[in-house]
Design an enzyme around this catalytic site. Sequence first.
Site, PDB file in Angstrom:
ATOM      1  N   TRP A   1      38.956  29.650  35.860  1.00  0.00           N
ATOM      2  CA  TRP A   1      38.050  30.699  36.339  1.00  0.00           C
ATOM      3  C   TRP A   1      36.703  30.119  36.702  1.00  0.00           C
ATOM      4  CZ3 TRP A   1      40.905  34.243  38.022  1.00  0.00           C
ATOM      5  CH2 TRP A   1      42.014  34.703  37.316  1.00  0.00           C
TER       6      TRP A   1
ATOM      7  N   ASP B   1      30.499  34.691  32.919  1.00  0.00           N
ATOM      8  CA  ASP B   1      31.721  35.462  33.126  1.00  0.00           C
ATOM      9  C   ASP B   1      32.287  35.730  31.731  1.00  0.00           C
ATOM     10  OD1 ASP B   1      34.256  36.423  33.600  1.00  0.00           O
ATOM     11  OD2 ASP B   1      34.934  34.703  34.783  1.00  0.00           O
TER      12      ASP B   1
ATOM     13  N   LYS C   1      40.656  43.327  30.301  1.00  0.00           N
ATOM     14  CA  LYS C   1      41.020  42.619  29.069  1.00  0.00           C
ATOM     15  C   LYS C   1      40.465  43.324  27.831  1.00  0.00           C
ATOM     16  CE  LYS C   1      41.882  38.949  31.992  1.00  0.00           C
ATOM     17  NZ  LYS C   1      41.247  38.282  33.116  1.00  0.00           N
TER      18      LYS C   1
HETATM   19  C1  LIG Z   1      41.028  37.625  34.238  1.00  0.00           C
HETATM   20  C2  LIG Z   1      39.797  36.827  34.468  1.00  0.00           C
HETATM   21  C3  LIG Z   1      39.187  36.745  35.723  1.00  0.00           C
HETATM   22  C4  LIG Z   1      39.756  37.415  36.963  1.00  0.00           C
HETATM   23  O1  LIG Z   1      39.461  38.734  36.942  1.00  0.00           O
HETATM   24  P1  LIG Z   1      39.815  39.724  38.159  1.00  0.00           P
HETATM   25  O2  LIG Z   1      39.206  40.999  37.661  1.00  0.00           O
HETATM   26  O3  LIG Z   1      41.282  39.727  38.301  1.00  0.00           O
HETATM   27  O4  LIG Z   1      39.122  39.204  39.365  1.00  0.00           O
HETATM   28  C5  LIG Z   1      38.014  36.023  35.838  1.00  0.00           C
HETATM   29  N1  LIG Z   1      37.473  35.389  34.779  1.00  0.00           N
HETATM   30  C6  LIG Z   1      38.053  35.427  33.561  1.00  0.00           C
HETATM   31  C7  LIG Z   1      37.406  34.712  32.419  1.00  0.00           C
HETATM   32  C8  LIG Z   1      39.231  36.134  33.373  1.00  0.00           C
HETATM   33  O5  LIG Z   1      39.801  36.185  32.153  1.00  0.00           O
END
Ligand SMILES: *Cc1c(COP(=O)(O)O)cnc(C)c1O
Length: 360
Positions: free
Chosen positions: A102, A172, A196
Amino acid sequence: MKRPYNFNPGPAALPRVVLEQAQKEFLDYNGTGVSVMELSHRSTDYEMVHNQAQEHLKELLGLSEDYIVLFLQGGASLQFTMVPMNFLEREKLGNYILTGVWSEKALKEGMLFGRTHIGGSSDAERYSFIPSIDQITIDDQDAYVHITSNNTIYGTQWQSFPRFVHAPLIADMSSDILSRPIPIGDFDLIYAGAQKNLGPSGVTVVIIKQNLLVKSQENLATMLNYQTYSENNSLYNTPPTFGVYMLGLVLDWIKGQGGLAGLARQNKVKAELLYEIIDASDGFYKGHARVDSRSHMNVTFTLPSEDLTSQFLTQAKEEGFLGLAGHRLVGGCRASIYNAVPFEACEALARFMSIFRNNH
Ligand SMILES: *Cc1c(COP(=O)(O)O)cnc(C)c1O
């Protein structure tokens, strides 16, 4: 009805009581006679939902007036783009600490908008750890420093966060937001796709400090400019109303769990159940993450052979465990144990792992 033990990496388990509440008011929200999905986003009923979700987030994270909570769409992946688009100033560097796929994707977008720098990386060790502060290079002049607080695929998590005096810190937090208390004042922007730890997919939470917000570039596409969301209370266009409603229910549930401190305690106990089985297995289960970088959200491990891995996954599925296959980049298995995954699920999985190991 008995539901499976849900270890899906995302979209992931939601608290059962939240689902039941949503079911109860599915056809008639708050006496309106219609579903929350059928309400105008300009109606008072929806505005209450919207504003309350923001207030509860502020309360749970202890946000001061310096911060604004925004609701966007496009997932965390659109934030990879919006961050550099809005804040990568021409004469500065976007500093990315690489701790997994990511962060790599975030960097890739940054490179489209300006100059970047990799301030630290655990790539050479298959992203099995979080670099320590002395392995990171930053400059006060950096446009920002970008980190991924929890690495969903590799199962690593920042245990403490670096503090920078001048460079804004952007994180993030898609896979560990609201799973533990954080020193919120050290962050200038936090973003998370909801699927999540916060609710269903479709809504992305962005928490941003005023000082950073005012630096956003001019002449950006309206929908890709943070100012648009901030100036219109995230109601410039139709927001993902059902997602925001579900987020609100999840936030209520979190308050009932003792807030972030309460959840952090539960998450630690849950994770330790699984790590203890891994550590006591004489190498049968091997954790991917280095011990000092282990995540309390995603527990990644491998078995001695491909054959045993597939037997493990098949048998687990038969016994009602969902979503345990590892990401293709790491292989093996991954148990995602976000906030809403109950202790009993982790206990049952620990028992299953222990029995499987003894039988093989
Ligand atoms: C799942 C995830 C993403 C991607 O998220 P989307 O909402 O599908 O764009 C980005 N960063 C992390 C840390 C993730 O766990």
